[in-house]
Design a protein around this motif. Structure first.
Motif, PDB file in Angstrom:
ATOM      1  N   ASP A   1       0.868  -1.257  -0.395  1.00  0.00           N
ATOM      2  CA  ASP A   1       0.023   0.057   0.174  1.00  0.00           C
ATOM      3  C   ASP A   1       1.126   1.411   0.370  1.00  0.00           C
ATOM      4  O   ASP A   1       2.427   1.311   0.903  1.00  0.00           O
ATOM      5  CB  ASP A   1      -1.104  -0.019   1.320  1.00  0.00           C
ATOM      6  CG  ASP A   1      -1.729  -1.432   0.883  1.00  0.00           C
ATOM      7  OD1 ASP A   1      -2.101  -1.938   0.121  1.00  0.00           O
ATOM      8  OD2 ASP A   1      -2.144  -1.506   2.219  1.00  0.00           O
TER       9      ASP A   1
ATOM     10  N   GLY B   1       1.238   5.493   0.349  1.00  0.00           N
ATOM     11  CA  GLY B   1      -0.449   6.093   1.300  1.00  0.00           C
ATOM     12  C   GLY B   1      -0.068   6.853   2.582  1.00  0.00           C
ATOM     13  O   GLY B   1       1.192   6.638   3.292  1.00  0.00           O
ATOM     14  N   ILE B   2      -0.674   7.631   3.536  1.00  0.00           N
ATOM     15  CA  ILE B   2      -0.659   8.292   4.996  1.00  0.00           C
ATOM     16  C   ILE B   2      -0.355   6.671   5.431  1.00  0.00           C
ATOM     17  O   ILE B   2      -1.698   6.113   5.280  1.00  0.00           O
ATOM     18  CB  ILE B   2      -1.234   8.949   5.043  1.00  0.00           C
ATOM     19  CG1 ILE B   2      -1.160  10.183   4.149  1.00  0.00           C
ATOM     20  CG2 ILE B   2      -1.163   9.164   6.032  1.00  0.00           C
ATOM     21  CD1 ILE B   2      -1.787  11.417   4.124  1.00  0.00           C
TER      22      ILE B   2
ATOM     23  N   PHE C   1      -2.127   4.204   8.396  1.00  0.00           N
ATOM     24  CA  PHE C   1      -3.099   4.188   9.069  1.00  0.00           C
ATOM     25  C   PHE C   1      -4.242   4.727   8.565  1.00  0.00           C
ATOM     26  O   PHE C   1      -5.196   5.317   9.225  1.00  0.00           O
ATOM     27  CB  PHE C   1      -3.139   4.806  10.462  1.00  0.00           C
ATOM     28  CG  PHE C   1      -2.030   4.152  11.337  1.00  0.00           C
ATOM     29  CD1 PHE C   1      -1.813   2.916  11.475  1.00  0.00           C
ATOM     30  CD2 PHE C   1      -0.494   4.889  11.159  1.00  0.00           C
ATOM     31  CE1 PHE C   1      -1.141   2.108  12.376  1.00  0.00           C
ATOM     32  CE2 PHE C   1       0.167   4.574  12.306  1.00  0.00           C
ATOM     33  CZ  PHE C   1      -0.264   2.736  12.402  1.00  0.00           C
ATOM     34  N   THR C   2      -4.462   5.176   7.276  1.00  0.00           N
ATOM     35  CA  THR C   2      -5.285   5.398   6.712  1.00  0.00           C
ATOM     36  C   THR C   2      -5.441   5.257   5.258  1.00  0.00           C
ATOM     37  O   THR C   2      -4.785   4.119   4.914  1.00  0.00           O
ATOM     38  CB  THR C   2      -4.968   7.186   6.234  1.00  0.00           C
ATOM     39  OG1 THR C   2      -3.981   7.024   5.812  1.00  0.00           O
ATOM     40  CG2 THR C   2      -5.437   8.034   7.847  1.00  0.00           C
ATOM     41  N   GLU C   3      -6.518   5.040   4.406  1.00  0.00           N
ATOM     42  CA  GLU C   3      -7.127   4.591   3.359  1.00  0.00           C
ATOM     43  C   GLU C   3      -6.329   4.623   1.795  1.00  0.00           C
ATOM     44  O   GLU C   3      -5.372   5.804   1.915  1.00  0.00           O
ATOM     45  CB  GLU C   3      -8.199   4.868   2.725  1.00  0.00           C
ATOM     46  CG  GLU C   3      -8.966   3.800   1.768  1.00  0.00           C
ATOM     47  CD  GLU C   3      -9.844   2.678   2.203  1.00  0.00           C
ATOM     48  OE1 GLU C   3      -9.664   1.391   1.977  1.00  0.00           O
ATOM     49  OE2 GLU C   3      -9.886   2.259   3.308  1.00  0.00           O
ATOM     50  N   PRO C   4      -5.584   3.570   1.726  1.00  0.00           N
ATOM     51  CA  PRO C   4      -3.966   4.041   0.568  1.00  0.00           C
ATOM     52  C   PRO C   4      -4.587   4.021  -0.477  1.00  0.00           C
ATOM     53  O   PRO C   4      -5.846   4.597  -0.607  1.00  0.00           O
ATOM     54  CB  PRO C   4      -3.304   2.096   0.750  1.00  0.00           C
ATOM     55  CG  PRO C   4      -4.514   1.458   1.101  1.00  0.00           C
ATOM     56  CD  PRO C   4      -5.644   2.319   2.319  1.00  0.00           C
ATOM     57  N   TRP C   5      -3.384   5.240  -1.128  1.00  0.00           N
ATOM     58  CA  TRP C   5      -3.984   6.251  -2.713  1.00  0.00           C
ATOM     59  C   TRP C   5      -3.718   4.207  -3.391  1.00  0.00           C
ATOM     60  O   TRP C   5      -5.170   5.001  -4.129  1.00  0.00           O
ATOM     61  CB  TRP C   5      -3.097   6.435  -2.280  1.00  0.00           C
ATOM     62  CG  TRP C   5      -3.026   7.918  -1.859  1.00  0.00           C
ATOM     63  CD1 TRP C   5      -3.897   8.233  -0.890  1.00  0.00           C
ATOM     64  CD2 TRP C   5      -2.189   8.627  -1.418  1.00  0.00           C
ATOM     65  NE1 TRP C   5      -3.437   9.043   0.077  1.00  0.00           N
ATOM     66  CE2 TRP C   5      -2.362  10.018  -0.150  1.00  0.00           C
ATOM     67  CE3 TRP C   5      -0.947   8.524  -1.902  1.00  0.00           C
ATOM     68  CZ2 TRP C   5      -1.198  10.937   0.204  1.00  0.00           C
ATOM     69  CZ3 TRP C   5       0.042   9.764  -0.993  1.00  0.00           C
ATOM     70  CH2 TRP C   5       0.089  10.776  -0.311  1.00  0.00           C
TER      71      TRP C   5
ATOM     72  N   SER D   1      -3.041   0.217  -4.132  1.00  0.00           N
ATOM     73  CA  SER D   1      -2.537  -0.605  -3.669  1.00  0.00           C
ATOM     74  C   SER D   1      -2.660  -1.849  -4.242  1.00  0.00           C
ATOM     75  O   SER D   1      -3.360  -2.332  -5.259  1.00  0.00           O
ATOM     76  CB  SER D   1      -3.964  -1.117  -2.442  1.00  0.00           C
ATOM     77  OG  SER D   1      -4.046  -2.327  -1.784  1.00  0.00           O
TER      78      SER D   1
END
Lengths: 260, 347
Positions: free
Chosen positions: B142, B144-145, B147-151, B153
């Motif tokens: 993944d 992204g940032i 612990f957030t929704e990945p940009w 995957s």
């Protein structure tokens, strides 16, 4: 650069410079002045702090207290307002370009020929064109009497020849100050002369030089100022004939009686 | 010498050589036991060869049939690719880790140490099994940032093939060893070299690339050659991933089909031996190349090639050469075995 700067600004000015390695205080409040074109010889027993002082001048060692300046510019630090800022590596490197240093163990680059040793820094640091650097390098080799050794590797040169190449290497950066750290101490006795001759010639050409040495004959003949150091302090300094001929301090007398 | 004991050059006194002492013709000292042992050894070897050539189990017929089999030569290609790719990555990573270990920053230093601790402290076979399970442990990569929704995957199996898992597994293990070799090389360069370059106004990077690393190469090259040879053999372990298109895996697969394992082991061994022999020759020339200018070749065994030895005479020891001896004291890097082409195994 040097011509314009002939002024009353001393080439090296040390004002109460101190330096410790851990709890060992190597330099204790050293104050010295070297003017333009002057040759200063630093003598004294080993461990007296001569070499450390020399290394402080081009910031191979950091000064702990006091002020040390070369040609009016503070070494290793920048003073802004009333605060001292450590120099960035790039700025420290720029300061070192103007100061040539010759080491006891020569420290030539063994994987490069004599000429390659000399042209390395002018090309990499001063961005000199390669043929200009080579031409200048050959000139310098001729000046130290080694015109025919341009393509020899250091391992195939005698100690005296290596040290002369090392001097040429330092001169290639056209320094305004030359530091010599016991340049003849690692040499066989019969090779000392050729190195001292080159240094004499350099002094006659008006180069400002600080020489840490045990060669009292050289000091007497060439030095404008002789400084005797012991235990991290300047014990005595002045005209070499005076200091050597009529030492005022017991420690100076004791030292000179052993080396002369 | 009879006319004058003080003559400095007696040979020149009598050009005809009449004055020269007679050459010694003594009875040679006999070494009977040496000869006996030699004869026994040769006899045993001959016996072994004759026996092996006739022994059914070796299956020489199958050996001949498969030694130049297309599948085997392809597998040999894979073995070479695994070796080359993983060594390239390992060297780059190893230099980075070595510089990190020599850094003044304690965090950088600590992280490099931790890496070395893990990768040298666990068997490479176990590490390779782990890499084989990489997609199981991390099924998606993944971006992204945290612990957030990945940009983005990506499925791990789509991202990296088994071959590249093998390369990465071998490279990461090897880089830990390379780091120690490079570090020993850098430390072997006299400190005065660094100082001289610094005093000339050269930057850290210039000092490293122009002065320190070229000198360190002389120390780094021989053990690196050992590592390449060792890596070539270690590739046989990637069956743990499992990747089986290289030499050993392929030979085993074929042997399972023809129900005859031994000849194919011999086939694989023959190919490995061929490659390691070539590498040993290459290493010899590399070592010669990098001792240039030092005037002091590494000590050679008496009776072998003596071309470089003549350089030793009349040489002034340089600081760089003088510090050579110090490097052998680093037990971790294994630089002490530089002249031993068999190297170490770290499996």
């Amino acid at each position: 650069m040097t011509n314009a700067a002939v002024s009353d600004v001393p080439m090296v000015h040390a004002d109460r410079v101190s330096k410790s390695f851990g709890s060992n205080e190597v330099l204790k409040s050293i104050s010295l002045t070297v003017t333009q074109g002057e040759v200063m010889c630093l003598v004294g027993p080993s461990g007296s702090g001569k070499s450390t002082f020399l290394r402080c001048i081009n910031h191979l060692e950091r000064v702990d207290a006091g002020r040390l300046s070369v040609d009016g510019v503070l070494v290793g630090y920048e003073e802004r307002g009333d605060k001292l800022y450590e120099l960035k590596p790039r700025e420290a490197a720029r300061q070192r370009r103007d100061i040539g240093m010759v080491f006891q163990r020569f420290n030539l680059f063994p994987h490069m020929t004599a000429l390659e040793n000399i042209i390395e820094a002018p090309i990499r640091v001063n961005k000199l064109k390669k043929d200009a650097a080579i031409a200048h390098g050959r000139e310098l080799l001729a000046r130290v009497g080694l015109a025919d050794k341009a393509d020899a590797y250091p391992a195939h040169l005698s100690g005296g020849q290596q040290q002369r190449v090392a001097i040429a290497r330092a001169l290639a950066m056209e320094p305004k100050l030359m530091l010599f750290d016991e340049p003849t101490s690692a040499l066989d006795p019969e090779l000392v002369g050729e190195v001292l001759d080159v240094m004499k010639g350099l002094a006659e050409s008006g180069m400002t030089m600080i020489v840490v040495t045990h060669e009292m004959g050289f000091a007497k003949e060439v030095a404008d100022q002789l400084v005797f150091m012991d235990g991290g302090v300047v014990v005595e300094s002045g005209d070499p004939d005076e200091v050597l001929g009529n030492p005022q301090h017991q420690r100076t007398r004791a030292f000179l009686s052993k080396v002369l | 010498m009879s006319d004058s004991g003080r003559s400095a050059t007696p040979a020149s006194v009598s050009p005809d050589g009449a004055d020269q002492a007679e050459a010694i013709r003594a009875i040679r000292l006999r070494h009977p036991w040496r000869n006996v042992v030699a004869v026994i050894l040769v006899a045993m070897l001959a016996l072994f060869i004759v026996d092996a050539s006739q022994r059914e189990a070796y299956g020489w017929e199958n050996f001949g049939k498969f030694v130049f089999d297309r599948r085997i030569s392809q597998a040999a290609g894979y073995t070479l690719l695994l070796t080359v790719y993983s060594m390239i990555i390992a060297i780059i990573l190893g230099v980075t880790l070595a510089v990190m270990r020599l850094s003044d920053n304690p965090v950088v230093k600590g992280i490099a140490w931790l890496y070395l601790w893990v990768f040298r402290g666990t068997p490479v076979y176990v590490q390779l099994v782990f890499w084989g399970l990489f997609a199981t442990i991390y099924s998606t990569i993944d971006l992204g940032i945290p612990f957030t929704e990945p940009w983005l995957s990506i499925d791990t199996n789509d991202l990296i093939s088994v071959f590249w898992l093998a390369v990465v597994g071998l490279a990461l293990n090897e880089s830990a060893y390379m780091a120690e070799i490079v570090r020993a090389g850098i430390l072997s360069v006299d400190k005065g070299q660094d100082e001289a370059a610094t005093a000339l106004g050269m930057s850290w990077l210039q000092t490293m690339t122009r002065v320190v690393i070229p000198q360190a190469m002389r120390i780094i090259i021989p053990p690196t050659g050992n590592e390449v040879i060792s890596m070539l053999k270690t590739t046989s372990l990637v069956t743990a991933i499992p990747f089986s298109l290289e030499l050993y895996g392929r030979s085993r697969d074929i042997s399972v089909v023809i129900f005859d394992p031994i000849p194919l082991l011999l086939v694989a061994s023959a190919w490995y031996l061929l490659f390691t022999s070539i590498l040993m020759v290459g290493q010899y020339f590399l070592e010669k190349r990098f001792s240039r200018g030092v005037g002091q070749a590494r000590p050679e065994k008496p009776g072998t090639e003596t071309g470089a030895v003549t350089l030793k005479t009349g040489v002034v020891p340089t600081p760089g050469a003088a510090s050579d001896a110090g490097t052998a004291t680093d037990p971790a890097a294994g630089t002490g075995t530089t002249t031993d082409p068999t190297g170490k195994e770290h499996q």
